[in-house]
Design an enzyme around this catalytic site. Structure first.
Site, PDB file in Angstrom:
ATOM      1  N   GLU A 132       0.792  -1.178   0.005  1.00  0.00           N
ATOM      2  CA  GLU A 132      -0.114  -0.154   0.000  1.00  0.00           C
ATOM      3  C   GLU A 132       0.958   1.383   0.081  1.00  0.00           C
ATOM      4  O   GLU A 132       1.854   1.293   0.664  1.00  0.00           O
ATOM      5  CB  GLU A 132      -0.850   0.018   1.319  1.00  0.00           C
ATOM      6  CG  GLU A 132      -1.880  -1.056   1.167  1.00  0.00           C
ATOM      7  CD  GLU A 132      -2.699  -1.332   2.397  1.00  0.00           C
ATOM      8  OE1 GLU A 132      -2.548  -0.866   3.407  1.00  0.00           O
ATOM      9  OE2 GLU A 132      -3.976  -1.738   2.206  1.00  0.00           O
ATOM     10  N   CYS A 149       3.150   8.467   1.341  1.00  0.00           N
ATOM     11  CA  CYS A 149       3.712   7.355   2.285  1.00  0.00           C
ATOM     12  C   CYS A 149       4.259   6.048   1.542  1.00  0.00           C
ATOM     13  O   CYS A 149       3.172   5.651   0.966  1.00  0.00           O
ATOM     14  CB  CYS A 149       2.710   7.397   3.188  1.00  0.00           C
ATOM     15  SG  CYS A 149       3.310   5.880   4.527  1.00  0.00           S
ATOM     16  N   CYS A 176       5.376  -6.894   7.416  1.00  0.00           N
ATOM     17  CA  CYS A 176       6.585  -6.575   8.073  1.00  0.00           C
ATOM     18  C   CYS A 176       7.127  -7.325   9.102  1.00  0.00           C
ATOM     19  O   CYS A 176       6.032  -8.118   9.740  1.00  0.00           O
ATOM     20  CB  CYS A 176       6.177  -5.043   8.875  1.00  0.00           C
ATOM     21  SG  CYS A 176       7.404  -4.270  10.147  1.00  0.00           S
ATOM     22  N   CYS A 222       5.226  -5.120  16.258  1.00  0.00           N
ATOM     23  CA  CYS A 222       4.894  -3.957  17.149  1.00  0.00           C
ATOM     24  C   CYS A 222       3.410  -4.509  17.362  1.00  0.00           C
ATOM     25  O   CYS A 222       2.523  -4.785  16.485  1.00  0.00           O
ATOM     26  CB  CYS A 222       4.858  -2.679  16.563  1.00  0.00           C
ATOM     27  SG  CYS A 222       6.650  -2.311  16.145  1.00  0.00           S
ATOM     28  N   CYS A 277       0.139  -2.488  15.874  1.00  0.00           N
ATOM     29  CA  CYS A 277       0.172  -2.084  14.400  1.00  0.00           C
ATOM     30  C   CYS A 277      -0.286  -3.355  13.487  1.00  0.00           C
ATOM     31  O   CYS A 277       0.018  -4.581  13.739  1.00  0.00           O
ATOM     32  CB  CYS A 277       1.603  -1.922  13.980  1.00  0.00           C
ATOM     33  SG  CYS A 277       1.699  -1.508  12.165  1.00  0.00           S
ATOM     34  N   CYS A 316      -1.839   5.654   9.993  1.00  0.00           N
ATOM     35  CA  CYS A 316      -0.650   5.068  10.470  1.00  0.00           C
ATOM     36  C   CYS A 316      -0.896   3.637  11.210  1.00  0.00           C
ATOM     37  O   CYS A 316      -1.798   3.777  11.998  1.00  0.00           O
ATOM     38  CB  CYS A 316       0.202   5.813  11.618  1.00  0.00           C
ATOM     39  SG  CYS A 316       0.774   7.502  11.118  1.00  0.00           S
TER      40      CYS A 316
HETATM   41  N1  SAH Z   1       8.420   0.188  10.579  1.00  0.00           N
HETATM   42  C1  SAH Z   1       8.866   1.684  10.677  1.00  0.00           C
HETATM   43  C2  SAH Z   1       8.171   2.563   9.458  1.00  0.00           C
HETATM   44  C3  SAH Z   1       6.545   2.433   9.707  1.00  0.00           C
HETATM   45  S1  SAH Z   1       6.082   4.043  10.380  1.00  0.00           S
HETATM   46  C4  SAH Z   1       8.709   2.336  11.967  1.00  0.00           C
HETATM   47  O1  SAH Z   1       8.133   1.686  12.627  1.00  0.00           O
HETATM   48  O2  SAH Z   1       8.745   3.437  12.204  1.00  0.00           O
HETATM   49  C5  SAH Z   1       4.494   3.770  10.937  1.00  0.00           C
HETATM   50  C6  SAH Z   1       4.370   4.708  12.023  1.00  0.00           C
HETATM   51  O3  SAH Z   1       3.044   4.339  12.776  1.00  0.00           O
HETATM   52  C7  SAH Z   1       5.273   4.194  13.043  1.00  0.00           C
HETATM   53  O4  SAH Z   1       5.797   5.372  14.003  1.00  0.00           O
HETATM   54  C8  SAH Z   1       4.428   3.396  14.317  1.00  0.00           C
HETATM   55  O5  SAH Z   1       4.812   3.609  15.665  1.00  0.00           O
HETATM   56  C9  SAH Z   1       3.071   3.924  13.992  1.00  0.00           C
HETATM   57  N2  SAH Z   1       1.829   3.329  14.286  1.00  0.00           N
HETATM   58  C10 SAH Z   1       1.920   1.883  14.189  1.00  0.00           C
HETATM   59  N3  SAH Z   1       0.609   1.392  14.288  1.00  0.00           N
HETATM   60  C11 SAH Z   1      -0.270   2.435  14.633  1.00  0.00           C
HETATM   61  C12 SAH Z   1      -1.336   2.614  14.951  1.00  0.00           C
HETATM   62  N4  SAH Z   1      -2.168   1.662  15.205  1.00  0.00           N
HETATM   63  N5  SAH Z   1      -2.042   3.923  15.191  1.00  0.00           N
HETATM   64  C13 SAH Z   1      -1.180   4.846  15.136  1.00  0.00           C
HETATM   65  N6  SAH Z   1       0.124   4.890  14.722  1.00  0.00           N
HETATM   66  C14 SAH Z   1       0.583   3.749  14.410  1.00  0.00           C
END
Ligand code: SAH
Length: 393
Positions: free
Chosen positions: A106, A145, A152, A156, A159, A375
């Site tokens: 995406e 983006c 991934c 986390c 996410c 995000c």
């Molecule tokens: N893998 C990298 C690049 C992805 S950035 C990283 O983790 O930095 C995606 C961003 O969205 C990250 O800062 C992550 O912390 C945030 N994120 C992930 N899940 C989310 C959610 N459910 N709600 C809001 N932000 C989220």
């Protein structure tokens, strides 16, 4: 240089060689291997990266016979395809972009930027718009983006992309190709329009480091996007942060902090066991910043988990000695995620604690939540109707 062209390639299946992803030197080698004059490499570069052609047929500077020869050898542009798109009430577009092997990622288009991912300066009024295009189109700037992997591996807990696991790395051509496909679909170009990039889509860019950096170089040197308008976010792959600091051409750095102490961070982001906060913050402090540059820290606020006053106070301590900027992100919820969006008061109080300590802190506006484009929501959702998305606040 490892580009195999012609009949003696190992692969017998006539699999395609994509031009997209090859840099100047590699294209020169390919052209030389074909026995063509060197200036053909420049014509191919311009066709692929500036004109953003979809097929070699469209590179009008090449003689017909050469276009045919390239096709016979299984050489094609390799531009990824927009398979689907979902448009949010806020103007955000989530693209599902497909590659030659059937995998897809995406890529998100956010008109008027992303509410603060790209570092200071990106929100300034732009002097001069000779084409008058920005005004007539109705958007001042836009952010794309970009994804770096299919899925991934980082896991986390908040996410949605993590639920996919990692399928594979994207090639440099596939990373840059997402940008080209979106620019084409939106009919904009970096020469006339103000385009920011954030490498914050699916995947962990620093676990696909070489392809990510190569894509950045192509986007800067050949496509003409400004590195100062690009930001890459890492979950905290500490050794790669140091490597990244040594790059001559590089985006700004963002680090997904998301927790204020090791216990909490390990619970939310298991990779913290490998690279804990001490190592992460040391890498951030040592990161060689340019003039007026800061390291961005993203902090996803989870209701009653990491959004309390003591968390904010711990963040203030962690950030001592770092030229930092903090982006607070209220959790974007989704199926399979056991956390809740924080209360507005907690978000405001968190921001206030950081600001009172002199830390530049912003709350990021969610973009495209209704279409699973925000995000942490990228997981190739195609059944929007059967997977009701939370309403946009
Ligand atoms: N893998 C990298 C690049 C992805 S950035 C990283 O983790 O930095 C995606 C961003 O969205 C990250 O800062 C992550 O912390 C945030 N994120 C992930 N899940 C989310 C959610 N459910 N709600 C809001 N932000 C989220």
């Amino acid at each position: 240089m490892g580009i195999e062209v012609g009949v003696d390639r190992d692969m017998k299946d006539h699999s395609q060689v994509a031009l997209l992803g090859l840099d100047r030197a590699e294209l020169a080698e390919l052209v030389a291997d074909l026995g063509e004059p060197a200036y053909r490499a420049q014509q191919l570069l311009e066709g692929v990266y500036r004109q953003r052609v979809e097929s070699i047929e469209q590179v009008s500077t090449l003689p017909q016979q050469l276009r045919a020869k390239l096709s016979e050898k299984g050489i094609s542009v390799g531009l990824p395809k927009v398979e689907k798109q979902f448009v949010s009430v806020d103007g955000t577009v989530r693209y599902l972009i497909g590659f030659a092997d059937g995998q897809s990622v995406e890529t998100v288009w956010m008109p008027e930027g992303d509410g603060g991912d790209v570092g200071e300066g990106s929100g300034d009024a732009e002097a001069g718009d000779p084409q008058g295009k920005l005004a007539t189109r109705g958007w001042g700037r836009a952010t794309i983006c970009v994804s770096s992997q299919v899925g991934c591996a980082v896991d986390c807990q908040f996410c949605l992309t993590a639920l996919l696991g990692v399928k594979r790395n994207l090639t440099a051509g596939e990373i840059a190709g997402q940008v080209l496909a979106v620019l084409n679909d939106q009919k904009v170009s970096p020469q006339h329009d103000r385009i920011n990039l954030v490498f914050m889509g699916m995947g962990e860019p620093f676990l696909n480091y070489d392809n990510f950096i190569k894509a950045v170089r192509l986007l800067v040197e050949e496509v003409g996007l400004a590195e100062s308008r690009m930001t890459v976010s890492t979950a905290g792959i500490v050794p790669r942060i140091a490597d990244f600091g040594q790059e001559a051409i590089r985006p700004r750095l963002a680090i997904s902090l998301n927790a204020s102490n090791d216990e909490l961070r390990t619970q939310l982001m298991p990779l913290n066991k490998k690279w804990n906060l001490e190592r992460l913050m040391a890498a951030a402090r040592e990161f060689p910043l340019r003039n007026r540059e800061r390291v961005t820290f993203e902090y996803v606020l989870l209701h009653n988990v990491n959004d309390l006053r003591e968390n904010a106070e711990e963040v203030v301590e962690l950030l001592r000695g770092v030229k930092a900027r903090v982006n607070l992100i209220a959790l974007n919820p989704g199926p399979g995620i056991d956390y809740e969006t924080p209360a507005d008061e907690n978000v405001e109080a968190f921001q206030k604690t950081l600001r009172d300590a002199g830390i530049l802190t912003f709350v990021r506006r969610p973009r495209g939540r209704d279409i699973y484009a925000a995000c942490g929501q990228l997981k190739r959702t195609v059944e929007i109707a059967t997977a009701p998305a939370p309403s946009v606040p």
